[in-house]
Design a protein around this motif. Structure first.
Motif, mmCIF file in Angstrom:
data_model
loop_
_atom_site.group_PDB
_atom_site.id
_atom_site.type_symbol
_atom_site.label_atom_id
_atom_site.label_comp_id
_atom_site.label_asym_id
_atom_site.label_seq_id
_atom_site.Cartn_x
_atom_site.Cartn_y
_atom_site.Cartn_z
ATOM 1 N N SER A 85 35.997 71.836 27.615
ATOM 2 C CA SER A 85 36.287 72.888 26.640
ATOM 3 C C SER A 85 35.310 74.144 26.894
ATOM 4 O O SER A 85 34.637 74.264 28.082
ATOM 5 C CB SER A 85 36.026 72.608 25.118
ATOM 6 O OG SER A 85 34.426 72.422 24.869
ATOM 7 N N HIS A 87 32.836 76.689 24.720
ATOM 8 C CA HIS A 87 32.085 76.948 23.442
ATOM 9 C C HIS A 87 31.215 77.995 23.526
ATOM 10 O O HIS A 87 30.040 78.110 24.455
ATOM 11 C CB HIS A 87 31.246 75.588 23.044
ATOM 12 C CG HIS A 87 30.478 75.956 21.701
ATOM 13 N ND1 HIS A 87 31.068 75.933 20.571
ATOM 14 C CD2 HIS A 87 29.123 75.982 21.554
ATOM 15 C CE1 HIS A 87 30.104 76.188 19.578
ATOM 16 N NE2 HIS A 87 28.916 76.293 20.233
ATOM 17 N N TYR A 93 34.382 83.028 15.688
ATOM 18 C CA TYR A 93 35.591 82.136 16.113
ATOM 19 C C TYR A 93 36.199 81.282 14.942
ATOM 20 O O TYR A 93 35.369 80.815 14.043
ATOM 21 C CB TYR A 93 35.312 81.411 17.311
ATOM 22 C CG TYR A 93 34.019 80.610 17.458
ATOM 23 C CD1 TYR A 93 33.862 79.061 17.067
ATOM 24 C CD2 TYR A 93 33.073 81.115 17.684
ATOM 25 C CE1 TYR A 93 32.983 78.530 16.691
ATOM 26 C CE2 TYR A 93 31.877 80.526 17.635
ATOM 27 C CZ TYR A 93 31.868 79.034 17.451
ATOM 28 O OH TYR A 93 30.646 78.382 17.343
ATOM 29 N N THR A 95 38.061 77.428 13.629
ATOM 30 C CA THR A 95 37.869 75.993 14.362
ATOM 31 C C THR A 95 38.526 75.806 15.740
ATOM 32 O O THR A 95 38.316 75.005 16.301
ATOM 33 C CB THR A 95 38.249 75.254 13.244
ATOM 34 O OG1 THR A 95 39.576 75.291 12.665
ATOM 35 C CG2 THR A 95 37.270 75.176 12.009
ATOM 36 N N ALA A 96 39.724 76.571 15.655
ATOM 37 C CA ALA A 96 40.714 76.036 16.899
ATOM 38 C C ALA A 96 39.935 76.540 18.110
ATOM 39 O O ALA A 96 40.352 76.032 19.011
ATOM 40 C CB ALA A 96 42.013 76.949 16.676
ATOM 41 N N SER A 97 39.019 77.532 17.942
ATOM 42 C CA SER A 97 38.350 78.211 19.219
ATOM 43 C C SER A 97 37.076 77.554 19.331
ATOM 44 O O SER A 97 36.075 78.091 20.002
ATOM 45 C CB SER A 97 38.416 79.635 19.312
ATOM 46 O OG SER A 97 39.905 79.983 19.470
ATOM 47 N N ASP A 98 36.663 76.592 18.357
ATOM 48 C CA ASP A 98 35.219 76.171 18.578
ATOM 49 C C ASP A 98 34.900 75.448 19.762
ATOM 50 O O ASP A 98 33.650 75.461 20.189
ATOM 51 C CB ASP A 98 35.216 75.205 17.420
ATOM 52 C CG ASP A 98 33.783 74.522 17.085
ATOM 53 O OD1 ASP A 98 32.957 75.075 17.315
ATOM 54 O OD2 ASP A 98 33.797 73.467 16.669
ATOM 55 N N GLY A 99 35.976 74.882 20.462
ATOM 56 C CA GLY A 99 35.384 74.148 21.678
ATOM 57 C C GLY A 99 34.889 72.777 21.598
ATOM 58 O O GLY A 99 34.325 72.372 22.472
ATOM 59 N N ASN A 103 36.820 69.642 16.029
ATOM 60 C CA ASN A 103 37.838 70.418 15.320
ATOM 61 C C ASN A 103 39.052 70.060 16.475
ATOM 62 O O ASN A 103 39.717 71.112 16.446
ATOM 63 C CB ASN A 103 37.405 71.686 15.193
ATOM 64 C CG ASN A 103 36.636 72.015 14.254
ATOM 65 O OD1 ASN A 103 37.087 71.586 12.978
ATOM 66 N ND2 ASN A 103 35.513 72.684 14.288
ATOM 67 N N SER A 105 39.314 70.868 19.201
ATOM 68 C CA SER A 105 39.359 71.912 20.150
ATOM 69 C C SER A 105 38.743 71.785 21.539
ATOM 70 O O SER A 105 37.608 71.854 21.864
ATOM 71 C CB SER A 105 38.535 73.118 19.476
ATOM 72 O OG SER A 105 38.463 74.463 20.362
ATOM 73 N N ARG A 113 44.326 75.949 27.570
ATOM 74 C CA ARG A 113 44.466 76.197 26.280
ATOM 75 C C ARG A 113 43.637 77.825 26.206
ATOM 76 O O ARG A 113 42.918 78.170 26.683
ATOM 77 C CB ARG A 113 43.217 75.563 25.534
ATOM 78 C CG ARG A 113 43.161 75.583 24.133
ATOM 79 C CD ARG A 113 42.394 74.311 23.736
ATOM 80 N NE ARG A 113 42.044 74.500 22.111
ATOM 81 C CZ ARG A 113 42.782 73.568 21.185
ATOM 82 N NH1 ARG A 113 43.442 72.728 21.844
ATOM 83 N NH2 ARG A 113 42.700 73.792 20.144
ATOM 84 N N TYR A 115 41.097 80.294 23.921
ATOM 85 C CA TYR A 115 39.898 80.448 23.116
ATOM 86 C C TYR A 115 39.907 81.742 22.689
ATOM 87 O O TYR A 115 39.797 82.683 23.561
ATOM 88 C CB TYR A 115 38.806 79.814 23.598
ATOM 89 C CG TYR A 115 38.989 78.534 23.856
ATOM 90 C CD1 TYR A 115 38.435 77.259 22.884
ATOM 91 C CD2 TYR A 115 39.452 77.850 25.094
ATOM 92 C CE1 TYR A 115 38.499 76.221 23.336
ATOM 93 C CE2 TYR A 115 39.750 76.585 25.507
ATOM 94 C CZ TYR A 115 38.943 75.616 24.621
ATOM 95 O OH TYR A 115 38.994 74.420 24.749
#
Length: 330
Positions: A85, A87, A93, A95-99, A103, A105, A113, A115
């Motif tokens: 991922s 982060h 950001y 939760t979908a972009s938390d990495g 989550n 992510s 994906r 972010y």
């Protein structure tokens, strides 16, 4: 397409440096929305890196740069066989972009994906209080390879620098990212650590990042800076502490600007961890300040040769040290 830093930060191209890339930005009330694509790829020796083009991954990854108020949309393409991922630190950001796997992510092997990272300027919170903005020297890294905390990705090179600027900040001529990770600098040990260069009087920006499980300090010979957000004083009355050595523990980051050789002159200057066993073990590199015309100053080549020939305790066990730092095989 390569563009200047000033044109990138002025508004029409992505705020991405080292290397630069031109990508259109979309204006909004909150600032510019900038879109970039980053490729995560395997590198020789069991390492991994982020890059702005296929086949161009590096350790550390590209230095990303935006102004406060901008939004950065990163399309991460996972060209590896590992879960991974991206982060960030210092920005906001959802939760979908938390990495983080917490989550859900992350990118599966081969997956793409997006972010989204947002920044903001400081604002009046009322009652005499202000909420801080996003300006600072930050960083980004994997949070999913090996463990749910990305321990494998961090140990194998998946990280890079992130700068959020205030409008009006002075822009440097040169930028360098220095990552202390276990007993390595940018995943190398002396005498194979990076040698950074500038000409006498050039404005040089350093972005320093710490990872791993060991405490470190960063020291730069022949130069000093103010212990502020930028390493510069804000006015003639600014009494901020002046330093040439600063803690660089895992997960921390800072940055500063210096004028190369100011007051000290051209020459070969060391940068290193000031934990003595760490510098003895190979956590040391060189900052070459050339003459103003670009030529080598007297004695510089001799100093470089001595550094290359010097026996650091960690050099003979480079391979073992890197294997240990990576935590073995995934």
């Amino acid at each position: 397409m390569r563009v200047s830093r000033r044109s990138m930060l002025a508004g029409t191209a992505a705020g991405v440096l080292a290397p630069a890339v031109g990508v259109a930005g979309t204006a909004s009330a909150a600032g510019l929305t900038r879109q970039i694509t980053i490729y995560a790829e395997a590198l020789p020796g069991g390492l991994y890196g982020y890059g702005l083009e296929p086949g161009k991954a590096t350790i550390p990854g590209p230095l990303l740069e935006v102004y406060e108020g901008d939004t950065l949309e990163i399309e991460l393409v996972n060209r590896t066989t590992q879960r991974l991922s991206i982060h960030p630190h210092g920005v906001t950001y959802d939760t979908a972009s938390d990495g983080a796997p917490l989550n859900a992510s992350f990118n599966k092997p081969g997956e793409t994906r997006t972010y989204t990272w947002r920044t903001r300027t400081r604002y009046d919170a009322g009652g005499g209080f202000w909420m801080p903005g996003s300006a600072g020297y930050w960083h980004y890294h994997d949070h999913a390879m090996g463990t749910d905390h990305g321990t494998g990705g961090l140990a194998r090179g998946l990280y890079g620098g992130l700068i959020v600027r205030k409008r009006g900040d002075l822009l440097p001529s040169k930028q360098y990212t220095v990552v202390f990770n276990e007993m390595m600098i940018n995943h190398q040990m002396a005498p194979d650590t990076p040698m950074f260069e500038a000409r006498l009087g050039e404005r040089v920006e350093w972005v320093c990042i710490g990872y791993g499980s060991l405490p470190h300090t960063f020291h730069l010979h022949g130069h000093r800076w103010a212990d502020t957000r930028t390493g510069m004083l804000g006015s003639a009355a600014d009494n901020a502490a002046i330093v040439d050595n600063k803690n660089l523990d895992p997960g921390s980051s800072f940055g500063f600007q210096v004028l190369a050789g100011e007051g000290a002159g051209p020459g070969v200057w060391m940068y290193h961890c000031h934990v003595q066993t760490h510098s003895d073990g190979g956590m040391v590199g060189l900052f070459l300040v050339r003459n103003a015309d670009g030529s080598l100053p007297d004695g510089a080549q001799d100093a470089i040769d001595r550094f290359k020939q010097h026996e650091h305790a960690g050099h003979d066990t480079n391979s073992d040290a890197r294997t240990h730092a990576r935590g073995g095989e995934l």
